[in-house]
Design a protein around this motif. Structure first.
Motif, PDB file in Angstrom:
ATOM      1  N   GLY A 273      -6.893  -2.218   7.808  1.00  0.00           N
ATOM      2  CA  GLY A 273      -6.495  -0.938   7.268  1.00  0.00           C
ATOM      3  C   GLY A 273      -6.006   0.002   8.241  1.00  0.00           C
TER       4      GLY A 273
ATOM      5  N   ARG B  73      -9.227  -3.225   2.652  1.00  0.00           N
ATOM      6  CA  ARG B  73      -8.477  -3.469   3.894  1.00  0.00           C
ATOM      7  C   ARG B  73      -9.170  -2.855   5.110  1.00  0.00           C
ATOM      8  NH1 ARG B  73      -2.143  -3.936   2.324  1.00  0.00           N
ATOM      9  NH2 ARG B  73      -2.510  -5.657   0.884  1.00  0.00           N
ATOM     10  N   ALA B  74      -9.822  -1.717   4.920  1.00  0.00           N
ATOM     11  CA  ALA B  74     -10.561  -1.096   6.035  1.00  0.00           C
ATOM     12  C   ALA B  74     -11.759  -1.964   6.403  1.00  0.00           C
ATOM     13  CB  ALA B  74     -11.018   0.301   5.658  1.00  0.00           C
TER      14      ALA B  74
ATOM     15  N   VAL C  24       0.805  -1.226   0.000  1.00  0.00           N
ATOM     16  CA  VAL C  24       0.000   0.000   0.000  1.00  0.00           C
ATOM     17  C   VAL C  24       0.844   1.284   0.000  1.00  0.00           C
ATOM     18  CG1 VAL C  24      -1.775   1.290   1.254  1.00  0.00           C
ATOM     19  CG2 VAL C  24      -1.982  -1.183   0.997  1.00  0.00           C
TER      20      VAL C  24
ATOM     21  N   ARG D 255      -7.643   0.170  -0.233  1.00  0.00           N
ATOM     22  CA  ARG D 255      -7.827   0.776   1.095  1.00  0.00           C
ATOM     23  C   ARG D 255      -9.209   0.473   1.656  1.00  0.00           C
ATOM     24  NH1 ARG D 255      -6.425   6.780   0.905  1.00  0.00           N
ATOM     25  NH2 ARG D 255      -7.290   6.635   2.978  1.00  0.00           N
TER      26      ARG D 255
ATOM     27  N   TYR E 234      -5.728   1.762  -5.684  1.00  0.00           N
ATOM     28  CA  TYR E 234      -5.311   2.166  -4.330  1.00  0.00           C
ATOM     29  C   TYR E 234      -6.535   2.422  -3.451  1.00  0.00           C
ATOM     30  CZ  TYR E 234      -3.162   5.105  -0.693  1.00  0.00           C
ATOM     31  OH  TYR E 234      -2.749   5.659   0.494  1.00  0.00           O
ATOM     32  N   ARG E 235      -7.507   3.150  -4.001  1.00  0.00           N
ATOM     33  CA  ARG E 235      -8.741   3.426  -3.245  1.00  0.00           C
ATOM     34  C   ARG E 235      -9.494   2.135  -2.939  1.00  0.00           C
ATOM     35  NH1 ARG E 235     -10.754   8.662  -6.663  1.00  0.00           N
ATOM     36  NH2 ARG E 235      -9.389  10.179  -5.641  1.00  0.00           N
TER      37      ARG E 235
END
Length: 170
Positions: free
Chosen positions: A170, A164-165, A110, A161, A157-158
């Protein structure tokens, strides 16, 4: 298990596929640049002159006095003259950086996503600058390709994220 929105899932898969294709293109591009740097180290100026002469003699770029042939001759003149240090260093550095970025992004590291966007953005700025100063017809195409890849990297990338959140990582 929470249900996922099929449209969002489909969009994520499409982004992932585009991302993988973009990385493949960048990886091949980086490897080609690295190989090009090695080739320039090994190929003599005389051989470059003979290749240019053969290409022009066979009208592979259209008429010898045509625009494409003139760009080809001016683009290879620097290499044939023996003053190739800049091109070798640029190609080698550019190729290594791209390969490192591709490896990091394939591993989904990341912190490298923003770095990749910045580095590719710098490549775009330099490619546009060199296109204006040299009249290159290839550099604007490469800059546009890099811009498209930047957009895809940002989207991936978004998505990464968010993923992962949502999974608590995240």
């Amino acid at each position: 298990m929470p249900s996922r929105d099929p449209i969002t899932t489909r969009g994520s898969r499409r982004t992932e596929q585009l991302f993988r294709i973009a990385l493949l293109v960048k990886g091949v591009d980086g490897a080609a640049e690295l190989l090009g740097a090695v080739a320039l180290l090994l190929i003599s100026g005389d051989l470059v002159n003979r290749l240019v002469t053969d290409v022009l003699a066979r009208d592979l770029l259209g008429p010898p006095d045509g625009s494409l042939a003139r760009h080809f001759v001016s683009g290879t003149a620097e290499f044939a003259s023996g003053n190739r240090t800049f091109a070798i260093v640029y190609l080698a550095l550019h190729g290594v950086v791209k390969l490192l970025l591709v490896a990091a992004l394939l591993r989904r590291w990341v912190p490298m996503y923003p770095v990749a966007v910045v580095v590719l953005g710098l490549f775009v700025v330099y490619e546009v600058y060199r296109a204006f100063t040299t009249g290159s017809v290839l550099l604007p195409f490469l800059a546009a390709l890099d811009v498209a890849i930047i957009v895809i990297v940002i989207r991936e990338y978004r998505a990464l994220r968010v993923e992962r959140a949502g999974s608590g990582g995240g």
